[in-house]
Design a protein around this motif. Structure first.
Motif, short mmCIF file in Angstrom:
data_model
loop_
_atom_site.label_atom_id
_atom_site.label_comp_id
_atom_site.label_asym_id
_atom_site.label_seq_id
_atom_site.Cartn_x
_atom_site.Cartn_y
_atom_site.Cartn_z
N LEU A 25 105.52 -26.41 -67.40
CA LEU A 25 106.73 -26.35 -66.57
C LEU A 25 106.96 -27.66 -65.84
O LEU A 25 108.10 -28.17 -65.79
N LEU A 63 108.20 -23.36 -72.99
CA LEU A 63 108.74 -22.36 -72.08
C LEU A 63 108.80 -20.99 -72.74
O LEU A 63 108.46 -19.97 -72.14
N PHE A 90 110.66 -18.04 -67.20
CA PHE A 90 110.50 -18.96 -68.33
C PHE A 90 111.56 -18.70 -69.40
O PHE A 90 112.07 -19.65 -70.02
#
Length: 244
Positions: A25, A63, A90
């Motif tokens: 991330l 992701l 996500f």
């Protein structure tokens, strides 16, 4: 469920997932800001452009991999609620998709892989299957959510923060498209297409024989697909151990 030999193994495992998730991330956010606002495309060599697009695509795929782990309860095993929240975050960052909708379809895929009731399966060529696969996830209410989500992000970036439109196309929209192709090829088409001799196991899935590094670079070990169906409780980074 995952069985640990001792408390040390459990503690180490409980740290690995959040560290890897935070790394993916963090890199996605940093590269998004840098490539969209700092990179000057007019003076960028084509090789560098291709590498940056490839990096953004790989991180964007990451992701989805994290959201996929949440669908199997391995993003945060200690708290189903936080696990689901993480999955939605996500998946939302990936493409403004609905986690409950994706979860229901993915669970059905695992119950009846490569069969008539599998929502991800299609008897056809690569491109026919890909278009059928994508339409199922961008049609109807899902499509409306994607449209308004993208609008809520892109219009402010362009009109208020003066992000170059070409940078947004190259480093956000194009990686989204390439990521969908990457995930579809390594996670659906290649492992579940019907072999010439027919399916030979209950999961109707095959795995690649790529090295651990090659498998990671291809799609975060998604190509070790039989192992994923056999051991769905394993997070993505533990699939090589099951494969080997």
């Amino acid at each position: 469920m995952i069985v640990y030999k001792n408390t040390r193994d459990w503690f180490r495992e409980s740290l690995v997932t959040p560290i890897l998730a935070g790394t993916i991330l963090g890199l996605w956010l940093l590269t998004a800001y840098w490539t969209i606002f700092q990179v000057d495309l007019s003076g960028l060599p084509l090789v560098a452009l291709a590498l940056l697009i490839g990096l953004r695509t790989f991180l964007h795929t990451g992701l989805f991999i994290l959201a996929h782990d949440a669908m199997h309860g391995t993003l945060n095993p200690a708290s189903p609620r936080l696990n689901a929240i993480g999955g939605q975050i996500f998946l939302g960052l990936y493409s403004f998709l609905s986690y409950p909708y994706f979860l229901a379809r993915h669970q059905q895929h695992h119950r009846t892989p490569a069969q008539a009731d599998d929502p991800d399966f299609y008897e056809g060529s690569f491109w026919e299957w890909y278009l059928s696969f994508m339409l199922a996830y961008v049609w109807g209410r899902q499509g409306i959510g994607i449209f308004w989500g993208m609008s809520a992000v892109f219009y402010p970036l362009v009109f208020f923060y003066h992000a170059p439109m070409l940078n947004l196309v190259c480093f956000w929209l194009l990686p989204q498209l390439l990521s969908s192709l990457q995930l579809f090829y390594f996670g659906t088409y290649r492992p579940h297409r019907r072999p010439g001799q027919g399916y030979v196991n209950e999961h109707r899935a095959v795995s690649s024989q790529a090295s651990t590094l090659g498998s990671f670079l291809s799609c975060y070990h998604f190509d070790y697909h039989w192992e994923h169906h056999q051991y769905p409780h394993l997070p993505w980074y533990r699939l090589p151990s099951a494969h080997h």
